[in-house]
Design a protein around this motif. Structure first.
Motif, PDB file in Angstrom:
ATOM      1  N   PHE A   8       0.854  -1.182   0.000  1.00 26.99           N
ATOM      2  CA  PHE A   8       0.000   0.000   0.000  1.00 26.99           C
ATOM      3  C   PHE A   8       0.893   1.235   0.000  1.00 26.99           C
ATOM      4  N   GLU A  65       0.498   5.434  -0.152  1.00 29.70           N
ATOM      5  CA  GLU A  65      -0.446   6.557  -0.120  1.00 29.70           C
ATOM      6  C   GLU A  65       0.302   7.878  -0.305  1.00 29.70           C
ATOM      7  N   LEU A 110       1.101  10.280   1.448  1.00 28.94           N
ATOM      8  CA  LEU A 110       1.168  10.515   2.890  1.00 28.94           C
ATOM      9  C   LEU A 110       2.644  10.663   3.249  1.00 28.94           C
ATOM     10  N   GLY A 125      -6.089   4.714   1.241  1.00 29.70           N
ATOM     11  CA  GLY A 125      -6.100   5.537   2.402  1.00 29.70           C
ATOM     12  C   GLY A 125      -7.056   6.742   2.346  1.00 29.70           C
ATOM     13  N   CYS A 126      -6.966   7.469   3.454  1.00 28.91           N
ATOM     14  CA  CYS A 126      -7.817   8.647   3.597  1.00 28.91           C
ATOM     15  C   CYS A 126      -7.639   9.592   2.401  1.00 28.91           C
ATOM     16  N   TRP A 183      -2.929  14.641   5.792  1.00 28.14           N
ATOM     17  CA  TRP A 183      -1.564  14.270   6.149  1.00 28.14           C
ATOM     18  C   TRP A 183      -0.621  15.456   6.134  1.00 28.14           C
ATOM     19  N   ASN A 231     -12.689   4.345   0.715  1.00 27.98           N
ATOM     20  CA  ASN A 231     -11.813   3.870   1.795  1.00 27.98           C
ATOM     21  C   ASN A 231     -12.336   4.356   3.142  1.00 27.98           C
ATOM     22  N   GLU A 232     -12.374   3.489   4.093  1.00 26.87           N
ATOM     23  CA  GLU A 232     -12.779   3.851   5.465  1.00 26.87           C
ATOM     24  C   GLU A 232     -13.939   4.844   5.442  1.00 26.87           C
ATOM     25  N   TYR A 285      -4.760  -2.312  12.590  1.00 29.70           N
ATOM     26  CA  TYR A 285      -3.374  -1.949  12.898  1.00 29.70           C
ATOM     27  C   TYR A 285      -2.985  -2.493  14.270  1.00 29.70           C
ATOM     28  N   GLU A 344      -5.216  -2.747   4.730  1.00 28.01           N
ATOM     29  CA  GLU A 344      -4.346  -1.944   5.602  1.00 28.01           C
ATOM     30  C   GLU A 344      -4.069  -2.752   6.860  1.00 28.01           C
ATOM     31  N   TRP A 371       1.544   0.480  14.137  1.00 25.88           N
ATOM     32  CA  TRP A 371       1.367   1.947  14.131  1.00 25.88           C
ATOM     33  C   TRP A 371       1.877   2.457  15.481  1.00 25.88           C
ATOM     34  N   GLN A 373       2.904   1.051   5.337  1.00 18.15           N
ATOM     35  CA  GLN A 373       2.913   1.312   3.915  1.00 18.15           C
ATOM     36  C   GLN A 373       4.320   1.051   3.381  1.00 18.15           C
ATOM     37  N   LEU A 395       4.624   4.338   8.432  1.00 19.19           N
ATOM     38  CA  LEU A 395       4.185   3.210   9.268  1.00 19.19           C
ATOM     39  C   LEU A 395       5.153   2.028   9.133  1.00 19.19           C
TER      40      LEU A 395
HETATM   41  O1  AHR Z   1      -2.371   4.154   6.570  1.00 20.05           O
HETATM   42  C1  AHR Z   1      -2.665   5.363   7.177  1.00 20.05           C
HETATM   43  C2  AHR Z   1      -4.149   5.635   7.259  1.00 20.05           C
HETATM   44  O2  AHR Z   1      -4.749   4.725   8.112  1.00 20.05           O
HETATM   45  C3  AHR Z   1      -4.927   5.494   5.980  1.00 20.05           C
HETATM   46  O3  AHR Z   1      -4.885   6.618   5.190  1.00 20.05           O
HETATM   47  C4  AHR Z   1      -6.311   5.268   6.474  1.00 20.05           C
HETATM   48  O4  AHR Z   1      -7.085   4.520   5.583  1.00 20.05           O
HETATM   49  C5  AHR Z   1      -6.113   4.576   7.808  1.00 20.05           C
HETATM   50  O5  AHR Z   1      -6.866   5.152   8.804  1.00 20.05           O
END
Ligand code: AHR
Length: 495
Positions: A24, A26, A28, A71-72, A97, A173-174, A240, A297, A301, A346, A351
């Motif tokens: 993954f 992102e 970010l 991701g977000c 981010w 996503n989420e 996570y 994901e 973390w 990621q 992370l």
């Molecule tokens: O991986 C970091 C974030 O964690 C992602 O953007 C989101 O989908 C999750 O909350």
């Protein structure tokens, strides 16, 4: 006393989908920018703006599939801002981010090029939270339609004549959180609507993935499967491993106390329960297991490294992360009938990363090495394993001290991966290879281990934690005696 393990070499239990070794990436922190993308004018060695050192290292992992752009971030990403001449691309704020400026220099064409270089399949996540049905529909048309159409013509004007092959497409996503704070009923309806216009053009057949539950939100899975299960190919799950509390302090990546080490192992193992319980719900609506559980994901973390941008989620990576990775893979193997893909969060600099970079420097993390050692399991036949494990006890809580998984590859070789979770005790194992027909000609092993719970690699000492040959075993009459040091991940190949 030794742990007894029986590997039933003649009992195959399906195939370990190589896609569980997915990744993954992102927009970010320094994952895409600096991690993968340095730009066409960079002095760092690159191909079309993508770092060669990172690609070379990752190619050695056989990455099967790469998820992008979040991701977000996915639910505020507008793909049309990321195509065409770079100097004309719209700049935006990456609100999730770090509030940094996103210049959109890494867009669809660049991502697809990265996948080509990695020889990985793309997994694209579309925007439901702040995007329209039309926008999502046109993205798929842009990428996959081979013919005369507004989007296909536009793609050609931007230099790509033939469409790309795209299989995996996520519809949001989420969406229970950063992807729109929706309730499951509402998202289920939106999923039904959006996916209708996510078309299969020509021979390109999409595998549609619905945004799934967070951790133990079983109601989300229930509602999604009930209301929209028949319209999806996969349903995601995010989990996570956080030793502390998400909001009050997750714990540092380096220097865990013994209690934190134990809790980390305990929390990593928790994904077994989550998969089991979400699977029971999925089984109710999909007894044939057509819909894949997509754990897109997962990983550790921790608190960000001191002095780094809190919105960049940059953390070091230790032997503890290696154990977490090994445990997850074993659990994914165990649930191979339902779990069809997983994507660690990621790949670079964010992370639980495989690779950390600093300018032109790059290092491989202990997690990278687990992915490399375990690649022998990709698409191999899972073998039945019986474990009679010792107990790792602390503060009146108990864990198994050893985790095992085994598979048989296409050449008939048996690969056994072993994790010793214990922070200080070695483990003696007796492994019976029951059902071996052919005579064993060769056994080899590799191990990743360390003397300290915070052992990690730095730019000054990049090879502090790396796999070495493992020879602490004997083999006689179908039985192995293995001495596994504490805090270790090993793979034995028996052929
Ligand atoms: O991986 C970091 C974030 O964690 C992602 O953007 C989101 O989908 C999750 O909350």
């Amino acid at each position: 006393m030794s742990n007894r393990i029986v590997i039933n070499v003649d009992i195959e239990k399906g195939t370990i989908n190589k896609n569980i070794y997915g990744h993954f990436a992102e927009h970010l922190g320094r994952c895409i920018y600096e991690g993968f993308w340095v730009g066409e004018d960079s002095t760092i060695d690159h191909t079309n703006g993508i770092r060669n050192d990172v690609v070379e290292a990752l190619k050695n992992l056989n990455i099967p599939v790469l998820r992008w752009p979040g991701g977000c971030f996915a639910d505020e990403y507008h793909w049309k801002d990321g195509i065409g001449p770079k100097e004309e691309r719209k700049r935006m704020v990456n609100t999730h981010w770090g509030g940094v400026v996103e210049n959109n220099h890494f867009g669809t064409h660049e991502f697809m090029r990265l996948c080509e270089l990695l020889e990985a399949e793309p997994y694209i996540c579309g925007n439901v939270g702040s995007g329209t049905v039309q926008e999502m529909s046109e993205w798929v048309e842009y990428m996959t339609f081979d013919g005369e159409s507004p989007m296909a013509n536009w793609r050609q004007e931007n230099g790509r004549n033939k469409p790309w092959q795209l299989t995996y497409f996520g519809v949001g996503n989420e969406n229970w959180g950063c992807g729109g704070n929706m309730r499951p009923q509402y998202y289920a309806d939106l999923y039904r609507q959006y996916q209708t216009y996510v078309r299969n053009y020509g021979d390109n057949k999409l595998y549609k993935i619905a945004g799934g539950a967070n951790v133990d939100d079983y109601n989300w899975t229930e509602v999604l499967m009930r209301e929209a299960g028949h319209l999806m190919d996969g349903l995601s799950l995010h989990y996570y491993t956080i030793p502390g509390d998400f909001w009050k302090g997750k714990g540092a990546a380096l220097d865990p106390s013994v209690d934190e080490w134990f809790i980390t192992m305990q929390k990593a193992l928790h994904i077994d329960e989550l998969i089991t319980k979400h699977s029971i719900i999925m089984d109710k609506y999909d007894p044939d297991k057509r819909v894949g559980m997509i754990i897109d994901e997962w990983g550790t973390w921790f608190d960000v490294e001191p002095g780094t941008n809190p919105g960049f989620l940059y953390q070091q990576n230790t032997i503890r992360d290696a154990l977490v990775a090994g445990l997850h893979f074993h659990i994914f193997h165990k649930h191979n009938e339902r779990v069809q893909m997983a994507n660690i969060a990621q790949t670079v600099n964010v992370l639980q990363a495989m690779i950390l970079t600093e300018g032109e420097k790059m290092l491989l993390t202990p997690t990278y090495h687990v992915f490399e050692m375990f690649k022998v399991h990709q698409d191999a036949k899972k073998l039945d394993v019986e474990e009679f494990s010792h107990i790792y006890a602390r503060n009146r809580e108990q864990l198994p001290n050893v985790s095992v998984s085994a598979s048989k590859d296409k050449a008939g070789k048996v690969n056994v991966s072993l994790c010793n979770l214990h922070h200080q005790d070695e483990s003696r194992l007796t492994i019976e290879l029951r059902g071996l027909i052919e005579q064993v000609k060769d056994i080899s092993g590799r191990i990743l281990t360390a003397n300290e719970t915070n052992a990690h690699n730095t730019f000054e000492d990049p090879d502090n934690v790396k796999p070495v040959a493992f020879r602490d075993y004997s083999f006689n009459a179908g039985q192995m005696e293995v001495k596994l040091p504490p805090m270790s991940v090993a793979v034995l190949t028996i052929g």
